[in-house]
Scaffold this motif. Structure first.
Motif, mmCIF file in Angstrom:
data_model
loop_
_atom_site.group_PDB
_atom_site.id
_atom_site.type_symbol
_atom_site.label_atom_id
_atom_site.label_comp_id
_atom_site.label_asym_id
_atom_site.label_seq_id
_atom_site.Cartn_x
_atom_site.Cartn_y
_atom_site.Cartn_z
ATOM 1 N N SER A 105 -99.033 88.094 -41.140
ATOM 2 C CA SER A 105 -99.816 86.921 -40.726
ATOM 3 C C SER A 105 -101.318 87.154 -40.753
ATOM 4 C CB SER A 105 -99.406 86.502 -39.318
ATOM 5 O OG SER A 105 -99.767 87.508 -38.378
ATOM 6 N N GLN A 106 -101.728 88.442 -40.773
ATOM 7 C CA GLN A 106 -103.145 88.819 -40.715
ATOM 8 C C GLN A 106 -103.802 88.447 -39.387
ATOM 9 O OE1 GLN A 106 -104.868 90.644 -43.344
ATOM 10 N NE2 GLN A 106 -102.686 90.931 -43.660
ATOM 11 N N GLU A 107 -102.988 88.197 -38.361
ATOM 12 C CA GLU A 107 -103.502 87.894 -37.024
ATOM 13 C C GLU A 107 -103.362 89.151 -36.161
ATOM 14 O OE1 GLU A 107 -105.027 85.351 -35.842
ATOM 15 O OE2 GLU A 107 -104.708 83.789 -37.345
ATOM 16 N N PHE A 108 -104.169 90.150 -36.454
ATOM 17 C CA PHE A 108 -104.001 91.449 -35.811
ATOM 18 C C PHE A 108 -104.341 91.401 -34.322
ATOM 19 C CE2 PHE A 108 -104.631 92.423 -40.297
ATOM 20 C CZ PHE A 108 -103.561 93.273 -40.523
ATOM 21 N N MET A 109 -105.434 90.785 -33.949
ATOM 22 C CA MET A 109 -105.810 90.703 -32.543
ATOM 23 C C MET A 109 -104.736 90.015 -31.720
ATOM 24 S SD MET A 109 -107.871 91.285 -30.045
ATOM 25 C CE MET A 109 -109.509 91.661 -30.664
ATOM 26 N N MET A 154 -112.548 82.182 -30.348
ATOM 27 C CA MET A 154 -111.427 82.414 -31.263
ATOM 28 C C MET A 154 -110.294 81.460 -30.948
ATOM 29 S SD MET A 154 -109.128 85.869 -31.844
ATOM 30 C CE MET A 154 -108.226 85.645 -30.300
ATOM 31 N N ASP A 155 -109.825 80.735 -31.967
ATOM 32 C CA ASP A 155 -108.703 79.832 -31.789
ATOM 33 C C ASP A 155 -107.411 80.638 -31.775
ATOM 34 O OD1 ASP A 155 -110.347 77.632 -31.765
ATOM 35 O OD2 ASP A 155 -110.260 77.374 -33.942
ATOM 36 N N VAL A 156 -106.567 80.352 -30.794
ATOM 37 C CA VAL A 156 -105.299 81.065 -30.661
ATOM 38 C C VAL A 156 -104.207 80.282 -31.370
ATOM 39 C CG1 VAL A 156 -103.570 81.935 -29.059
ATOM 40 C CG2 VAL A 156 -106.004 82.069 -28.465
ATOM 41 N N ASP A 157 -103.498 80.950 -32.229
ATOM 42 C CA ASP A 157 -102.370 80.333 -32.932
ATOM 43 C C ASP A 157 -101.144 80.437 -32.030
ATOM 44 O OD1 ASP A 157 -100.338 79.520 -34.572
ATOM 45 O OD2 ASP A 157 -101.038 80.618 -36.330
ATOM 46 N N TRP A 158 -100.992 79.451 -31.156
ATOM 47 C CA TRP A 158 -99.904 79.498 -30.177
ATOM 48 C C TRP A 158 -98.530 79.427 -30.834
ATOM 49 C CZ3 TRP A 158 -100.898 81.363 -25.669
ATOM 50 C CH2 TRP A 158 -102.160 81.184 -25.112
ATOM 51 N N GLU A 159 -98.447 78.765 -31.957
ATOM 52 C CA GLU A 159 -97.164 78.690 -32.655
ATOM 53 C C GLU A 159 -96.721 80.074 -33.121
ATOM 54 O OE1 GLU A 159 -95.059 76.447 -36.493
ATOM 55 O OE2 GLU A 159 -97.112 75.946 -35.891
ATOM 56 N N LEU A 160 -97.675 80.828 -33.664
ATOM 57 C CA LEU A 160 -97.372 82.203 -34.073
ATOM 58 C C LEU A 160 -97.067 83.066 -32.860
ATOM 59 C CD1 LEU A 160 -97.235 84.487 -36.152
ATOM 60 C CD2 LEU A 160 -99.723 84.740 -35.915
ATOM 61 N N PHE A 161 -97.842 82.884 -31.788
ATOM 62 C CA PHE A 161 -97.629 83.665 -30.568
ATOM 63 C C PHE A 161 -96.208 83.478 -30.051
ATOM 64 C CE2 PHE A 161 -97.658 84.359 -26.025
ATOM 65 C CZ PHE A 161 -98.446 85.494 -25.859
ATOM 66 N N LEU A 162 -95.757 82.234 -29.975
ATOM 67 C CA LEU A 162 -94.421 81.943 -29.435
ATOM 68 C C LEU A 162 -93.316 82.373 -30.394
ATOM 69 C CD1 LEU A 162 -95.109 78.412 -27.883
ATOM 70 C CD2 LEU A 162 -94.872 80.595 -26.681
ATOM 71 N N SER A 163 -93.535 82.167 -31.683
ATOM 72 C CA SER A 163 -92.491 82.521 -32.654
ATOM 73 C C SER A 163 -92.327 84.035 -32.787
ATOM 74 C CB SER A 163 -92.809 81.910 -34.023
ATOM 75 O OG SER A 163 -94.013 82.454 -34.554
ATOM 76 N N SER A 164 -93.381 84.775 -32.507
ATOM 77 C CA SER A 164 -93.318 86.233 -32.633
ATOM 78 C C SER A 164 -92.921 86.919 -31.331
ATOM 79 C CB SER A 164 -94.672 86.786 -33.093
ATOM 80 O OG SER A 164 -95.687 86.478 -32.155
#
Length: 221
Positions: free
Chosen positions: A183-187, A1-11
């Motif tokens: 974002s639909q990135e629940f995990m 699974m690719d991690v969306d680090w930009e979303l991780f940091l912004s959230s």
């Protein structure tokens, strides 16, 4: 699974902010009220009145024998059916306070009973009333004994406040839910929320150790 680090940091900050402005204040208010209630219930259990002791036992039994989620739903969703409407935040505080009171009462009662009877006798010997003995001698020693279990209760409460998201209280997990829905990135968002809870609990565990050392001077030797 690719991690969306930009979303991780912004959230990350919105989730942390939800914890600082929602989870922690909710936990502190509920725990403080719950401790007051727990002390009253513990003293009722230890008093000479059978009626008060019976009422205290019934309260503890009900709280311990029913799920916290059910208690929360009864207050927020159930009471309106009998004409009592309470906003989300007060509902959460009431439910969590009652829950803490039921569990902490037994902790406090056991801590008071753990103080040697000689301490009571010594207090009476120098002319102290029962109330004075409790305030000046018994409760300070009982506090040291009860710190570890009560601290664990508080740490559990911090995690349990995530249930408040089900009645629309804006706290740490609610913030993660909202971002995840957008974002639909629940995990990713739920794992991030779990990590923030973990960091909060690590900090609280460190505070617990410090408090235990400070209260150590009240222990009778």
């Amino acid at each position: 699974m690719d991690v969306d680090w930009e979303l991780f940091l912004s959230s990350l900050w919105p989730i942390v902010q939800g914890g600082l402005t929602g989870t922690i204040p909710l936990s502190l208010a509920s725990f403080a009220l719950g401790l007051v209630l727990a002390l009253l219930v513990a003293l009722m259990r230890l008093g000479g009145s059978r009626i008060l002791a019976g009422a205290a036992r019934a309260y503890v039994s009900i709280i311990r024998g029913t799920p916290l989620l059910v208690q929360l739903f009864v207050i927020f969703y159930g009471l309106p059916s009998v004409g009592v409407v309470i906003d989300p935040w007060p509902s959460a505080i009431i439910a969590f306070s009652l829950n803490v009171g039921g569990y902490a009462a037994e902790v406090i009662r056991a801590a008071i009973l753990s103080v040697p009877k000689g301490q009571w006798e010594a207090a009476h010997t120098i002319g102290m009333s029962r109330r004075q003995a409790l305030q000046r001698i018994i409760l300070p020693q009982a506090a040291r004994v009860s710190v570890p279990p009560l601290s664990n209760t508080f740490i559990s409460l911090v995690k349990d406040t995530s249930l408040a998201s089900l009645i629309l209280v804006t706290e740490l997990f609610r913030q993660a839910q909202q971002i995840a829905a957008f974002s639909q990135e629940f995990m990713l968002l739920y794992v991030e929320a779990a990590l923030v809870y973990w960091v909060f609990c690590l900090a609280l565990s460190g505070g617990q150790s410090s408090l235990e050392r400070r209260l150590g001077r009240y222990v009778a030797h």
